[in-house]
Each structure stands twice: as structure tokens, then as C-alpha cells.
Design an enzyme around this catalytic site. Structure first.
Site, mmCIF file in Angstrom:
data_model
loop_
_atom_site.group_PDB
_atom_site.id
_atom_site.type_symbol
_atom_site.label_atom_id
_atom_site.label_comp_id
_atom_site.label_asym_id
_atom_site.label_seq_id
_atom_site.Cartn_x
_atom_site.Cartn_y
_atom_site.Cartn_z
ATOM 1 N N ASP A 40 9.419 -9.296 12.352
ATOM 2 C CA ASP A 40 8.120 -9.718 12.892
ATOM 3 C C ASP A 40 8.050 -11.239 12.989
ATOM 4 O O ASP A 40 7.462 -11.780 13.920
ATOM 5 C CB ASP A 40 6.966 -9.169 12.038
ATOM 6 C CG ASP A 40 7.083 -9.505 10.565
ATOM 7 O OD1 ASP A 40 8.205 -9.803 10.101
ATOM 8 O OD2 ASP A 40 6.051 -9.469 9.872
ATOM 9 N N ALA A 126 2.454 0.698 -3.166
ATOM 10 C CA ALA A 126 3.559 1.461 -2.581
ATOM 11 C C ALA A 126 3.991 0.900 -1.228
ATOM 12 O O ALA A 126 4.860 1.457 -0.576
ATOM 13 C CB ALA A 126 3.158 2.931 -2.435
ATOM 14 N N LEU A 128 1.962 0.618 1.446
ATOM 15 C CA LEU A 128 1.308 1.358 2.533
ATOM 16 C C LEU A 128 0.039 0.663 3.020
ATOM 17 O O LEU A 128 -0.746 1.231 3.755
ATOM 18 C CB LEU A 128 0.982 2.787 2.075
ATOM 19 C CG LEU A 128 2.185 3.605 1.604
ATOM 20 C CD1 LEU A 128 1.756 4.999 1.182
ATOM 21 C CD2 LEU A 128 3.243 3.692 2.686
ATOM 22 N N GLU A 163 -7.376 -12.046 4.586
ATOM 23 C CA GLU A 163 -6.315 -12.045 3.577
ATOM 24 C C GLU A 163 -5.733 -13.445 3.400
ATOM 25 O O GLU A 163 -5.403 -13.859 2.299
ATOM 26 C CB GLU A 163 -5.227 -11.041 3.974
ATOM 27 C CG GLU A 163 -4.387 -10.633 2.805
ATOM 28 C CD GLU A 163 -4.003 -9.157 2.796
ATOM 29 O OE1 GLU A 163 -3.022 -8.848 2.132
ATOM 30 O OE2 GLU A 163 -4.675 -8.339 3.429
ATOM 31 N N ASP A 175 -0.004 -4.874 9.588
ATOM 32 C CA ASP A 175 -0.740 -3.909 8.764
ATOM 33 C C ASP A 175 -2.130 -3.650 9.323
ATOM 34 O O ASP A 175 -2.559 -2.503 9.489
ATOM 35 C CB ASP A 175 -0.851 -4.415 7.328
ATOM 36 C CG ASP A 175 0.504 -4.561 6.666
ATOM 37 O OD1 ASP A 175 1.506 -4.132 7.264
ATOM 38 O OD2 ASP A 175 0.563 -5.129 5.560
#
Length: 390
Positions: A40, A126, A128, A163, A175
Site C-alpha cells: 500500500d 487479531a 481484523l 486515528e 481498513d
């Protein structure tokens, strides 16, 4: 926890805390990345998809300016006035939400008081993206309830900015983008540089995706990430110098990297070789999915892991063990490390119906090798952040 149970538990807790049912329920999913790791920031593409693990938000608007947000899973709450200045909070979970509020307030959107209870079925730690699901779910809820007129792209960018500013994590856009833009049985081929995107078929028919969570996260993720970025920056600078047609890794070939092997030095050569190959693997994976060639997709996933482990060197013993342990399973088409590395999950493309046998066998091997309990997650590709309709 099933989606139905998550909604029921969140709604019941809202009613218990506020003595009335919520006006609306919102669901915001976690995400996987099928292929396209560590490219990315190297002008490549990623191939994420939203999954059927969610943050559930029970929401009601108030006539006053008072706000209450309750994190059910943490047994924690925060109260404030919507007209107050929003500043970073000592409770970390609050900052994912306050960061979003801050972005809306600096855009001078008219907001009123509200009550929110949220709970999650996305496992924490995890890889995710539970944090992105919270940010995007909250942005989506406020956008809907106060009719702010934000586009999906704007909500994803607000989540990312939240964030960066309030949580202090300089994350990419994948994400948040996957959480908002997800579609059932579709993967998103996303250009993280331009945010151009397209959907591709991700209905795996007689196959499914199984995540095996190593339950470890090694501390050198951040330092390793920064070092890798520096190494590939050195590599692309040298490649541009020798090949004037190269603008980014996207128009660099394997032959070019091979030609400069001695000048790049072995370490930087390996990093650049991985990047060029992985950019191509994403393109090949898209073609394989569109053609329902799942054996090819599985092979590409396994090749990615080999590159991440041996060339980019961001794996670890535990994840390598999980990937190696399934390579000779007839029901497994491919497996790889998923995420930034040094721990987290492996993602496995397996025959439907074989999941429990794989989990049982690998869990035992893993426990014997490392003394760690494996956490398995059976997942499906779901739609993105949305208002729940009964």
C-alpha cells in the site's frame, strides 16, 4: 457471537441503561486483506473485503446537548456536552470516537446530544481492524442521524484522520475503506494512492476463508515496519536513477530489480523483489477470482507468504509454523500471513466442511510446539457499514 445475538445484547444493554429502546442500530464490519501486503505504501494495490464480524452501535438522538457513550464490552462509559471542545481522552477507546467527533466539529456540522451503546464481535488484536470499524460505524451513525450528507469516501477519510490525530497511529486508508465500502461476496481492488477502486467477485463457492490467530504480537512490528519503508525507499531511488522510465514500483519489472542486484545489495534487493512480485500477484489474484480459479488464488496466497517470510522478512516462527502446517493438507488451497507481520493471523483458503478438522489438528500441533492456544475464526465476506433493518 452471531450477528443476531450481538444486536440483541447491544440493544438490551441500551434499554437497560437508558430505560428506552434505541432509535436505530448500525453495524460496522471488520476486514481481511486477501492479498497485497506491504505494498500500500509502495504504489501497489490491496484486495480487502469486509467480513461478518461487527461493531454494533445502538443509537438515539436527544433533545439536549448531553452525550453518553457506553462501551459495553469494556464496562466503561464517557459523558460530555456536544458543545464542548473535544480533546484526546485518557481512556484509549474514547479517542477512536472523539477523533471522529473532532473531524465533524472542525467541519462545523450541526450536532445534538445522543446516547450510544456499542459492542463488538471483532476479536481485538487479531488484525481484523476493530478500531476502523468503531471509527466508521460512529461516523456513519452520526452522518445518518444528523443528515450530514457525507459520502462513503469522506467517512473513510474521517476515520483515518481520527486515528492519525487522536489515537496517534499513522495508519493507511485500507481498513476504513474496506469497512465502509464492503459488499457481500465482493473484494475491493483499491489503489491506496489515488483511492480509485473496483469490485471483484469473491464468492468462493465450495471453498471458504479460515483465519488462524496465532495469539502473538511481537514488539518489533513498528520498528520493523519503519525499517522496511526506509529500505524500499532506498531501492526505488536507485531503480529510478538507472531506469528513467520508472516512476514507481508499479512500472518496475523483476528484470530491472535483478539487473541491479549487486548494486542494491542483498537485503534491499530482496525487499524490492518482493514488492514487484506482490504488485503483480494482486493483479493475478483478481483474474483468478473472476475466473473462479481458486487453486490459482491459493497458490498466489502461498507465494505471498513465502515472499513475506523470506524476502520481506516480516513473519515470525509462530505464523510460519501455521502456514507450513497446512501446506500438505489436501483441503487447503493456500495460506499466508495477513497484516503487518510479526504475529496476528494466517488466512487460509480451504474446502468448505473441512474447517473443524483443520482447526483440531493445527491447534494441537501449535499447542505442542509453542504452548499457545490457537484462536480460529470462520468468516464470510459481508457488506460494509450500514443501518440495520429488521
Amino acid at each position: 457471537m452471531s450477528k443476531k445475538k450481538l444486536i440483541q445484547h447491544t440493544s438490551e444493554h441500551f434499554e437497560k441503561m437508558f430505560q428506552h429502546p434505541p432509535q436505530t442500530i448500525f453495524l460496522s464490519p471488520g476486514r481481511i486483506n486477501i492479498i497485497g501486503e506491504h505494498i500500500d505504501y509502495n504504489d501497489g494495490f490491496v484486495l480487502p473485503a469486509a467480513i461478518n464480524k461487527y461493531v454494533c452501535l445502538a443509537f438515539s438522538v436527544k433533545e439536549t446537548s448531553e452525550c453518553t457513550i457506553i462501551a459495553k464490552d469494556l464496562n466503561s462509559e464517557v459523558k460530555f456536552d456536544i458543545h464542548e471542545n473535544v480533546v484526546p481522552h485518557k481512556k484509549m477507546w474514547v479517542n477512536y470516537i472523539f477523533g471522529v467527533l473532532h473531524q465533524l466539529k472542525i467541519r462545523q456540522f450541526p450536532l445534538k446530544g445522543f446516547n450510544v451503546v456499542f459492542s463488538s464481535s471483532i476479536p481485538i488484536g487479531a488484525g481484523l481492524s476493530s478500531s476502523a470499524a468503531v471509527e466508521c460505524g460512529f461516523a456513519y451513525a452520526l452522518n445518518t442521524m444528523f443528515d450530514l450528507g457525507l459520502s462513503k469516501k469522506e467517512m473513510a477519510l474521517i476515520g483515518q484522520k481520527s486515528e492519525h490525530t487522536f489515537v496517534g497511529v499513522n495508519c493507511g486508508i485500507m481498513d476504513q475503506f474496506a469497512s465502509v465500502f464492503g459488499k457481500k461476496n465482493k473484494a475491493i481492488k483499491l489503489d491506496c494512492t489515488t483511492l480509485a477502486y473496483e469490485y471483484h467477485n469473491a464468492d468462493f463457492k465450495k471453498y471458504s476463508l479460515l483465519l488462524l490467530d496465532s495469539n502473538v504480537k511481537h514488539t518489533h512490528l513498528t520498528s520493523g515496519y519503519n525499517v522496511r519503508r526506509h529500505e524500499v525507499e532506498q531501492g526505488i531511488t536507485l531503480l529510478k536513477k538507472h531506469f528513467t522510465e520508472v516512476k514507481t514500483f508499479r512500472n518496475c519489472t523483476e528484470a530491472m530489480v535483478d539487473a541491479l542486484r549487486s548494486e542494491l545489495g542483498e537485503t534491499i534487493y530482496k525487499r524490492c523483489h518482493f514488492v514487484v512480485k506482490e504488485i503483480q500477484r494482486v493483479q493475478d489474484a483478481v483474474q483468478a477470482m473472476e475466473a473462479s480459479d481458486f487453486k490459482k488464488l491459493g497458490t498466489l496466497m502461498s507465494e505471498t507468504h513465502e515472499g513475506l517470510s523470506k524476502e520481506y522478512e516480516v513473519s515470525c516462527d509462530e505464523i510460519d509454523f501455521l502456514v507450513d502446517a497446512v501446506q500438505n493438507e489436501k483441503t487447503v488451497l493456500g495460506a499466508r500471513m495477513m497484516g503487518g507481520g510479526f504475529g496476528g493471523c494466517s488466512i487460509n483458503l480451504v474446502e468448505k466442511g473441512s474447517e473443524d478438522a483443520i482447526i483440531e489438528r493445527i491447534s494441537k500441533l501449535y499447542r505442542n510446539q509453542f504452548g499457545i492456544e490457537l484462536k480460529p475464526y470462520k468468516i464470510k465476506i459481508s457488506k460494509g457499514t450500514s443501518r440495520y433493518k429488521k
